[in-house]
Design a protein around this motif. Sequence first.
Motif, short mmCIF file in Angstrom:
data_model
loop_
_atom_site.label_atom_id
_atom_site.label_comp_id
_atom_site.label_asym_id
_atom_site.label_seq_id
_atom_site.Cartn_x
_atom_site.Cartn_y
_atom_site.Cartn_z
N PHE A 13 103.18 47.13 59.77
CA PHE A 13 103.23 45.72 59.39
C PHE A 13 104.29 45.53 58.30
O PHE A 13 105.14 44.63 58.36
CB PHE A 13 101.84 45.29 58.88
CG PHE A 13 101.75 43.85 58.48
CD1 PHE A 13 101.42 42.88 59.41
CD2 PHE A 13 101.99 43.44 57.17
CE1 PHE A 13 101.33 41.54 59.05
CE2 PHE A 13 101.91 42.11 56.80
CZ PHE A 13 101.58 41.15 57.74
N LEU A 71 108.92 45.67 66.91
CA LEU A 71 107.75 44.85 67.22
C LEU A 71 107.20 45.22 68.60
O LEU A 71 105.99 45.37 68.80
CB LEU A 71 108.15 43.37 67.18
CG LEU A 71 107.02 42.36 67.23
CD1 LEU A 71 106.18 42.44 65.97
CD2 LEU A 71 107.58 40.96 67.40
N TYR A 281 98.84 38.82 56.24
CA TYR A 281 98.17 40.10 56.49
C TYR A 281 96.67 39.93 56.67
O TYR A 281 96.05 39.21 55.91
CB TYR A 281 98.46 41.05 55.32
CG TYR A 281 97.85 42.42 55.48
CD1 TYR A 281 98.53 43.40 56.19
CD2 TYR A 281 96.60 42.72 54.95
CE1 TYR A 281 97.97 44.66 56.36
CE2 TYR A 281 96.04 43.97 55.12
CZ TYR A 281 96.72 44.94 55.82
OH TYR A 281 96.16 46.17 56.00
N LEU A 284 99.30 38.93 62.56
CA LEU A 284 100.72 38.82 62.89
C LEU A 284 101.01 37.46 63.52
O LEU A 284 102.08 36.90 63.35
CB LEU A 284 101.13 39.94 63.85
CG LEU A 284 101.25 41.30 63.17
CD1 LEU A 284 100.71 42.39 64.04
CD2 LEU A 284 102.69 41.58 62.80
#
Lengths: 343, 487
Positions: A13, A71, A281, A284
């Motif tokens: 992340f 990603l 967080y 996403l």
Amino acid sequence: MNFGSLDLTTTWFILIGVLFTGYAMLDGFDLGVGALHLFTSKDEERRIMLNAIGPVWDGNEVWLVTGAGALFAAFPNVYATVFSGFYFAFVLLLVALIFRAVAIEFRSKQPMRWWRQMWDVGFACGSLLSSFLIGVAMGNIAWGVPIDERGEYAGTFWTLLRPYPILLGVTTVSLFMMHGAIYAVMKTEGELHDKLRGWINNTIICFIICYAVTTMATLLYVPHMAARLRANPWLFSIAVVNMLAIANIPREISLRRDGRAFISSCVAMAALMGLFGLEMYPNLVFSNPDPAQSLNIHNASSSTKTLGIMLTIALIGVPIVLAYTVSIYWIFRGKVKLDRMSY
Amino acid sequence: MPRPPSKRWAYPVIVIAGKVEPGQAEIVITMDVLTLSRLQFAATISFHYIYPPLSIGLGMMLVIMEALWLKTKNPLYHQMARFWTRVFALTFAIGVATGIVMEFEFGTNWASYSRYVGDVFGSALAAEGIFAFFLESGFLAVLLFGWDKVGRKMHFFSTCMVCLGAHFSAIWIVVANSWMQTPAGYHIVDTGKGPRAEITDFCAMVFNPSSMDRLFHTLCGAWQAGAFLVVSVSAWYLLKRKHEAFAKASMRVGLAVGLLASLLQLVSGHTSALGVAENQPVKLAAFEGLYHTTTNAPLTMFGWVNEKNEKVIGPAIPGMLSLLAHNDTAKPVTGLHEAAPDPKDRPPVNFTFQMFHLMVGIGFGMIAAATFGTFFCWRGLLFRKRWMLWLLVLSVLGPQIANQAGWFAAEVGRQPWIVQGLMRTSEGLSAVVKANTVLASLVLFTFIYLLLFAVFVYLLNDKIRHGPDDADLTPSGKLALPERRNS
């Protein structure tokens, strides 16, 4: 908020955040230069603007390519949902990026006025549209998009064009324009330099207005982000860093320390992206109206094994990339001078 | 033969919206999401694939030219490197612009595929970004704009890095594609929202059974594309009696690389065929239109596959296919009926056959052109043989057509699978994308790419007409030799 032990999904992340921040800092300035391109009028000025970004723009764009690749590898479900869901917006982004890229390469290859004007418009519109669409995409994942129980996007193209994402699109354009103007000031001299210096304050004012409106809108209308901020007051320190960095830009510019102004602008961007990441967080893509369907680092990630392999690849590759990127920027430091290899 | 009813259309009917009654038309092509998405992917990848082989091949040529310049200090090689760098820049820009489309399309049009393979395929794409694209585009800055900013050796180093980056990108993308042909090093895991492939062994995934053969084959094709572009332009200058010293020197370098790459391509083609025979028997059978398992299987030189009566019309060499596939004429080659008993598991045979034969035919043609060219050049006759020079002018099209046909054969030959044996192409589509949307984007991309291609050809032609710059015969800035600067 609790990061827990820093596991692989959280690491990825952060890494994806770093890649997109790198993209914003680097391609941000050349998109900004593109957005300002039509404000210059003389052919030579336009050539200087183009050559200021000439050696570096496609290296900068690789941050987007690698960000999207990472990603895909780390969070395939996010990649699949967002790219298929935002189908037409992404097609438009691609068209804008294509026109921008080839306009830089093609423009100065022919002397005809109509030829140069045509590619100038292509370059400027491509830059504006891509900045705007990147902002709209960010706005949508923050505001939330309808996601069904299969994890697929359940809206239409028009769902993407709600006020908040559009606001974020405009803010992104203004941010990149400010960033691009500072970069252009850093790379130019003489008459054009003075003209650009005069524009900087306008771009800063424009950005601050957009930024203030966006912040208010986020606090008032994006409850999940506002709640995160209320629960973790220390996040305000990042906002303070951000504001100080923005406030420092006009100061450095008036002291004629353009390099430092550029660094301030980069810090402001990093703080903005950091804040955005911390407020999102572990999500996403936020799901709105049903937050339970949000795509987060747990339900959208690849296997631990793959994340581990990818981390190894990143740990080998990224330091090398950073080393030669810095060297290349060093080789091309200083003011732009047109020669016969120039665009 | 009974006359078809008057309402029956004899030509293929393309249906975008609505329906055709059964029996109303002989061939009905329904423009559903699947067909449109496949068309769009085919169109965008075909257009994109004009450019990367040129980046790889021309990159290699630039490294050789600059190395020759560093070694011999002959300014002609400097002029060559400068001229071909300008052509390289043009192809590179379009390659980058159209390449991003490819990366995005996996997500936009093939989202279910992306979910299924992201763990495996995505890693290869990300590695391509980190190891290849940054290297390529970073050092491109020095290659294009650094002539007067860095010394000779640093510039040569940058050229090597650009070339290396281009080769790295070929490695990772061919690895990713080869995994779709011969998946390895993975297992299937049910995630709750459906099954997906996950890596179990990264090395086995990278070195899957077909990846190295196909990588070598792709790279040879790319080297040919670069070399024959140089050969073609040089031949044209020689015919027009322009820039003759430049053209002769370029021609020699181009022919040498072209001949070597064409001969290596022959070796690579053979090892690839052995691999296909072992790992993808259905594809090999489709390449040759072989419906039934046959010993002493023939190799058709060229011809037509009648898919209805399952016969191939055309001259054939008996036993040759068995020899090529198994190094033994007596060994049987598996036919379509045995490899894929259900016709639904077979690719379109005639199309695959034609693409494969086009590629092989051109491959031999390139060997002939390069061999004769080199022979005449060696005997000092080439620069007077106008017919041969004309042939070499046209030779630039050979690798381009063969590269396209080869990819069509490889990808259509894998159908109906998107990942061989694991996922069908129809299962890989995006669940939420509608036919009209894809039609709109297909039209948009087609229009833009046609425009780009026209501008590319116009500018390339302009650069070739302008020719090498005589100012490049005396290197300036940091590249100039100290003794030159004093004189």
